[in-house]
Enzyme design. Structure first.
Site, PDB file in Angstrom:
ATOM      1  N   PHE A 196      13.522 -25.454 -26.367  1.00  0.00           N
ATOM      2  CA  PHE A 196      13.083 -24.353 -25.510  1.00  0.00           C
ATOM      3  C   PHE A 196      12.344 -23.349 -26.386  1.00  0.00           C
ATOM      4  O   PHE A 196      12.954 -22.656 -27.205  1.00  0.00           O
ATOM      5  CB  PHE A 196      14.233 -23.652 -24.790  1.00  0.00           C
ATOM      6  CG  PHE A 196      13.720 -22.578 -23.857  1.00  0.00           C
ATOM      7  CD1 PHE A 196      13.241 -22.904 -22.599  1.00  0.00           C
ATOM      8  CD2 PHE A 196      13.659 -21.254 -24.266  1.00  0.00           C
ATOM      9  CE1 PHE A 196      12.716 -21.923 -21.755  1.00  0.00           C
ATOM     10  CE2 PHE A 196      13.144 -20.268 -23.432  1.00  0.00           C
ATOM     11  CZ  PHE A 196      12.676 -20.611 -22.169  1.00  0.00           C
ATOM     12  N   ASP A 256      11.736 -21.724 -35.214  1.00  0.00           N
ATOM     13  CA  ASP A 256      11.820 -20.784 -34.093  1.00  0.00           C
ATOM     14  C   ASP A 256      13.199 -20.128 -34.146  1.00  0.00           C
ATOM     15  O   ASP A 256      14.184 -20.679 -33.671  1.00  0.00           O
ATOM     16  CB  ASP A 256      11.625 -21.542 -32.784  1.00  0.00           C
ATOM     17  CG  ASP A 256      11.695 -20.638 -31.556  1.00  0.00           C
ATOM     18  OD1 ASP A 256      12.209 -19.512 -31.668  1.00  0.00           O
ATOM     19  OD2 ASP A 256      11.271 -21.073 -30.467  1.00  0.00           O
ATOM     20  N   LYS A 313      12.948 -11.441 -29.504  1.00  0.00           N
ATOM     21  CA  LYS A 313      14.184 -10.965 -28.899  1.00  0.00           C
ATOM     22  C   LYS A 313      14.808  -9.799 -29.662  1.00  0.00           C
ATOM     23  O   LYS A 313      14.430  -8.661 -29.464  1.00  0.00           O
ATOM     24  CB  LYS A 313      15.168 -12.127 -28.712  1.00  0.00           C
ATOM     25  CG  LYS A 313      14.661 -13.145 -27.683  1.00  0.00           C
ATOM     26  CD  LYS A 313      15.741 -14.074 -27.230  1.00  0.00           C
ATOM     27  CE  LYS A 313      15.201 -15.161 -26.313  1.00  0.00           C
ATOM     28  NZ  LYS A 313      14.637 -14.669 -25.052  1.00  0.00           N
TER      29      LYS A 313
END
Length: 401
Positions: free
Chosen positions: A141, A226, A255
């Site tokens: 994801f 990531d 984030k």
């Protein structure tokens, strides 16, 4: 009619149904707790998918944002501003790299990393133009833009959004042999999550990340990590790659870099990688804006103390010990994760992940399900041990454990 019902009905009527949120309407939050429009409190055990690592309304971050709001919030990159240089220098130093390319969202950072790898492949490695390949992992994801869903194996994210962007090779996560076979002379990068969050907090086999690092170095391929969900303290280290002593060529961050205050993301690498860009070849009006840099600088300063990494280690050890006791008792079939991050597989006879999440909500705990019978636990790193234990008690109650 309740205000909760009003808000949910209005949202359903006027917003695209791209999410299926739990039926709670949050009005305020502080630390690890959120309060809904009717005054009921909930323990946040999701932390905005790690965007809120430092908790809701963290005073240092709010103060940094408020001070910047009074000065200047946006200049565009047409001009310099007085927070940009410091943010880039401090974030680069935190990562042990030389350069930063700031963006806004995590998906933007992944897209930026893809462009970076391709340009590096053509101009530095010498791959024929238009032939660059990037190897990715199944069940990944990395976002939901058109390019990113082109290499997703999640049907909900991918189906009916084609035609798809070529240039990606998908291999099983954790399979070093398959990865080695997939890397060719035209491969410019391997893009991986050190821990797959959306897939259920999947931790790869020991030695996998270090094996990827060795392979990519031998084959002259960029290793792009990531760390959008796994980084910035969540697993007990600044970056999840550190658990195997690995330093990738490229960090992809987001984030928690914005502290749950503003969207902040970045690609961080050395000059021989990010130096391929020239003016006009990539950019963002809001990327690296003064407000984002002010908040990001404070996040970097907080991470430098090691306090949050230590809390994630100590409370994470406690979390996994307690969750481990549930395995084999008929309620939980498996627990995975690292630090204050766990994927809990529920015995299907006890309910789906969504059903367990709804029952926990009724008891005042907010979590998120994924992939059927799995729930994810990722509380803010500022959560107290007492609150964490209370949340675990509610989980035991729901499971009848």
């Amino acid at each position: 009619m309740s205000t909760t019902t009003d808000a949910i009905r209005t949202a359903d009527a006027h917003s695209a149904h791209t999410y299926h949120p739990l039926p709670v309407v949050v009005a305020s939050a502080d630390g690890a707790w959120m309060t809904d429009v009717e005054g009921r409190r909930y323990l946040d055990m999701l932390a905005g998918y790690s965007a809120l690592n430092f908790g809701h309304g963290n005073r240092r971050l709010i103060d940094a944002a408020r001070a910047q709001l009074e000065r200047v919030t946006l200049t565009s990159r047409a001009f310099h501003h007085d927070r940009f240089a410091a943010f880039c220098a401090e974030l680069a130093a935190l990562c042990g790299k030389e350069m930063v390319l700031p963006m806004n969202t995590g998906a933007e950072a992944v897209e930026t990393a893809v462009k970076t790898a391709r340009k590096w492949g053509y101009e530095v490695k010498g791959v024929p133009d238009g032939h660059a390949k990037i190897v990715v992992a199944a069940d990944n994801f990395h976002g939901r833009t058109t390019t990113i869903v082109s290499f997703s194996t999640d049907h909900d994210a991918r189906d009916h959004f084609g035609p798809y962007t070529p240039g990606f090779e998908i291999v099983p996560y954790g399979d070093l042999t398959a990865l080695a076979h997939a890397v060719t002379e035209n491969t410019v990068a391997v893009l991986l999550e050190p821990i797959q969050g959306e897939a259920g907090v999947l931790v790869p086999p020991a030695g996998y990340l270090s094996g990827v690092r060795e392979l990519t170095r031998e084959r002259n391929v960029l290793f792009m990590a990531d760390e959008i969900q796994s980084g910035l303290g969540r697993t007990g280290r600044t970056f999840a790659c550190e658990h195997e002593g690995v330093v990738p060529d490229v960090y992809i961050l987001g984030k928690a870099l914005g502290g749950g205050v503003v969207p902040v993301s970045a690609v961080v690498a050395d000059r021989d990688v990010l130096g391929v860009f020239k003016p006009g070849q990539h950019g963002s009006t809001f990327g690296g804006n003064p407000l984002a840099c002010a908040v990001g600088l404070e996040v970097v300063a907080m991470l430098r103390t090691g306090e949050f990494q230590q809390r994630a280690t100590e409370l994470g050890d406690h979390l996994h010990r307690e969750l481990g006791l549930l395995v084999g008792g008929g309620a939980v079939t498996a627990v995975r994760g690292r630090g204050l991050w766990a994927g809990v597989d529920i015995e299907p006879s006890r309910g789906t992940g969504r059903e367990i999440s709804e029952k926990l909500m009724e008891l005042g705990v907010l979590v998120k399900d994924t992939h059927g019978s799995t729930i994810r636990l990722a509380p803010p790193l500022v959560i107290s041990k007492e609150d964490l234990d209370w949340g675990l008690d509610q989980l035991r109650s729901v499971l009848g454990a």
